[in-house]
Design a protein around this motif. Structure first.
Motif, mmCIF file in Angstrom:
data_model
loop_
_atom_site.group_PDB
_atom_site.id
_atom_site.type_symbol
_atom_site.label_atom_id
_atom_site.label_comp_id
_atom_site.label_asym_id
_atom_site.label_seq_id
_atom_site.Cartn_x
_atom_site.Cartn_y
_atom_site.Cartn_z
ATOM 1 N N GLN A 283 42.687 34.272 45.545
ATOM 2 C CA GLN A 283 41.970 33.018 45.661
ATOM 3 C C GLN A 283 40.970 33.214 44.798
ATOM 4 O O GLN A 283 40.068 34.303 44.714
ATOM 5 N N ALA A 284 40.691 32.235 43.919
ATOM 6 C CA ALA A 284 39.424 32.190 43.165
ATOM 7 C C ALA A 284 38.328 32.275 43.781
ATOM 8 O O ALA A 284 37.202 32.906 43.678
ATOM 9 N N LEU A 285 38.265 31.340 44.774
ATOM 10 C CA LEU A 285 37.054 31.216 45.951
ATOM 11 C C LEU A 285 37.543 31.225 47.297
ATOM 12 O O LEU A 285 38.337 30.250 47.458
ATOM 13 N N TYR A 286 37.054 32.155 48.079
ATOM 14 C CA TYR A 286 37.249 31.641 49.606
ATOM 15 C C TYR A 286 35.869 31.819 50.269
ATOM 16 O O TYR A 286 35.159 32.719 50.075
ATOM 17 N N ARG B 246 34.759 35.428 49.140
ATOM 18 C CA ARG B 246 35.418 36.667 48.480
ATOM 19 C C ARG B 246 36.264 35.869 47.347
ATOM 20 O O ARG B 246 36.342 34.491 47.184
ATOM 21 N N THR B 247 36.473 36.553 46.218
ATOM 22 C CA THR B 247 36.995 36.144 44.930
ATOM 23 C C THR B 247 37.842 37.063 44.191
ATOM 24 O O THR B 247 37.615 38.243 44.382
ATOM 25 N N SER B 248 38.799 36.621 43.844
ATOM 26 C CA SER B 248 39.728 37.567 43.298
ATOM 27 C C SER B 248 40.716 36.747 42.271
ATOM 28 O O SER B 248 40.387 35.588 42.059
ATOM 29 N N GLN C 173 39.275 36.094 36.127
ATOM 30 C CA GLN C 173 38.766 37.405 36.908
ATOM 31 C C GLN C 173 38.035 36.989 37.768
ATOM 32 O O GLN C 173 37.488 35.914 38.143
ATOM 33 N N PRO C 174 37.535 37.994 38.960
ATOM 34 C CA PRO C 174 36.738 37.582 39.998
ATOM 35 C C PRO C 174 35.493 36.986 39.628
ATOM 36 O O PRO C 174 34.979 37.356 38.494
#
Length: 553
Positions: A508-511, A520-522, A530-531
């Motif tokens: 998820q780009a943003l959670y 969190r970001t990934s 990218q995160p």
């Protein structure tokens, strides 16, 4: 070499240097696809006689209104309209907006003929209110016409096209202005480096993009414009966007890192286009234009309609002084706990043009409304689009532009479901600036080719599009328009009682959790990002911003 059969309107000495007559004399193809290839390759570009025949055929095949003025009408009215005035001193119609007649190797008689034809067109098309491209079109067509009357008829057929799926020349300020906004949107997506330069060096980037048609219809040298017009007559309006984007890419390549030659980047681009032969050939310009993997004609039409709708809602249907886009974010009125005025202006330069006309409106602030996702939804519902900003306890700043009202989450009956469109994007501002758009924009090859419709009739030169209103009015960049291999490429935004998600598929780009405390970001498939900050982070502040029409304040 045969001497080209130039007519009495052309300065032969200048033309011999501009366009030689070396090419083939006949064209036998009838299939649209083959015609496209020949136009792009310049098959008739080196033959004055063949280009004239091809123009005659292509313009004759344009579907027009039942009553379209022809050569005989011109013969009947020209004397009454022009009278005894010298053609070189005839005023131009108001709808050309002070655009000058480009010389295009015409002699004095030719330039006077263009003025006469434009006045007769104004007489026969009283509904045309804004058409600065027309002088260039008429000047070019005059080269390939036996006389003024034939040139008049060709121009009238282009103006009278009544195929709803085939847009040719803008004839109102609303159409022209929305095309400028659409071009700005396309630059923002396909020429990001050039767009960044425009934002940095111009007080109002929209003013720069408002000049895009002038680059093509006026500043381009004759041999370049003729090549563009060859393809335009076959493929339509989308070609104009392609070539203008290519021009901007070449301008950025040549001028990046150099100081402006004048006080205005707008004037610098005009000068660059006028002298484009120093930089690139017509062939290389078209090659660059068609290397751009642009949206489909339908998507561009939807974007154009959305921009027209935004202009109508703001009452902008006739020419008026433009607002400076930088003034959308007023330093004296803007207050944010997360971003500065300058940073917000940078973000504003990324949003679609129809919303860049608006001003930022703070909808939610965790410091003001509390750290509650339920309150976040309550404050944001009814607003579309919105801007999400996050500041971590490590002072990292990231966020997302979200195209769709958060109330859409309620359609999933309490379950977590994704919605939104391909206009969504995610970004980070600190420690460095980076924007990530929908993966399909940069990688259109991810979409599978649509299945062939066996029942679809084959019309070699048909340009018509669907006339279903529901089809035309569906959202721009809706995922259902694209034949995606999986849903992971279209997981734009989702919201539940315990979390908010932007971007999905593989991560998820943003959670953000329901307490707006942790996130969190990934990397995710939707944005191929990218995160955006530390992969697991604690939230210091969250803000949501809406887009407010200045007239409603």
């Amino acid at each position: 070499m045969d001497s080209p059969g130039y007519n009495c309107f052309v300065d032969r000495d200048k033309m011999d240097a501009a366009i030689q007559d070396l090419g083939p004399k006949e064209l036998s193809c009838t299939e649209l696809q083959e015609l496209k290839q020949l136009a792009r390759q310049g098959y008739w570009a080196q033959s004055h006689a063949l280009r004239g025949k091809v123009y005659q055929r292509l313009i004759r095949d344009i579907p027009c209104r039942t009553v379209t003025p022809d050569a005989s009408v011109y013969s009947d009215i020209v004397g009454k309209i022009v009278g005894k005035h010298s053609s070189s001193y005839l005023p131009l119609p108001e709808f050309v907006d002070n655009t000058q007649v480009p010389s295009y190797c015409l002699n004095a008689r030719g330039e006077g003929a263009v003025r006469k034809i434009l006045l007769c067109i104004a007489n026969q098309f009283p509904d045309i209110s804004f058409c600065p491209a027309l002088p260039a079109v008429v000047a070019l067509l005059l080269h390939y016409s036996i006389d003024e009357a034939e040139c008049f008829e060709k121009a009238c057929r282009i103006l009278a096209c009544n195929d709803p799926g085939r847009r040719l020349i803008d004839q109102s300020f609303l159409a022209f202005e929305s095309s400028c906004m659409t071009f700005g949107d396309l630059v923002n997506k396909y020429c990001q480096a050039a767009h960044k330069l425009m934002v940095a060096v111009s007080e109002d980037v929209l003013q720069v993009y408002a000049d895009w048609q002038r680059w093509l219809f006026g500043e381009l040298p004759l041999c370049y414009f003729a090549r563009v017009f060859d393809v335009f007559l076959v493929e339509g309006y989308k070609v104009l966007y392609r070539v203008a984007l290519a021009i901007l890419k070449f301008f950025h390549k040549v001028r990046a890192g150099q100081p402006l030659e004048s006080d205005s980047v707008k004037q610098d681009i005009r000068t660059f286009v006028k002298d484009i032969a120093k930089t690139v050939s017509p062939e290389k310009l078209l090659e660059k234009a068609f290397a751009i993997r642009l949206f489909s004609r339908k998507e561009i039409q939807l974007l154009q309609m959305a921009n027209e709708k935004a202009l109508k809602q703001k009452g902008i249907t006739v020419k008026q002084k433009r607002q400076f886009v930088h003034l959308a974010v007023h330093a004296e009125n803007f207050r944010s706990e997360i971003v500065s005025v300058r940073e917000m202006r940078d973000i504003w330069s990324w949003v679609p043009e129809r919303f860049a006309l608006c001003q930022p409106l703070l909808l939610f602030s965790s410091l003001q409304h509390g750290y509650s996702l339920a309150r976040f939804y309550f404050q944001c519902e009814g607003h579309e689009p919105t801007l999400l900003l996050i500041k971590t306890t490590q002072k990292e700043v990231c966020g997302a532009y979200l195209s769709t009202d958060w109330s859409e989450r309620n359609k999933f009956g309490g379950k977590l479901g994704f919605f939104g469109t391909g206009e969504c994007f995610v970004f980070r501002l600190q420690p460095e600036v980076q924007r990530y758009e929908w993966v399909v924009i940069k990688h259109p090859e991810l979409t599978k080719p649509p299945p062939l419709m066996a029942a679809e009739p084959t019309a070699p030169l048909s340009h018509s599009a669907s006339s279903d209103p529901a089809d035309r009015l569906s959202p721009f960049l809706a995922a259902r328009h694209f034949n995606l291999p999986s849903k992971t490429e279209s997981m734009f935004m989702a919201g539940g009682s315990d979390c908010l998600i932007v971007g999905g598929g593989g991560g998820q780009a943003l959670y953000i959790d329901g307490d707006l405390n942790r996130g969190r970001t990934s990397h995710c498939d939707t944005f191929n990002n990218q995160p955006l900050c530390s992969e697991n982070f604690l939230i210091a502040a969250v803000e949501a911003w809406g887009f407010q029409d200045p007239d409603t304040q």
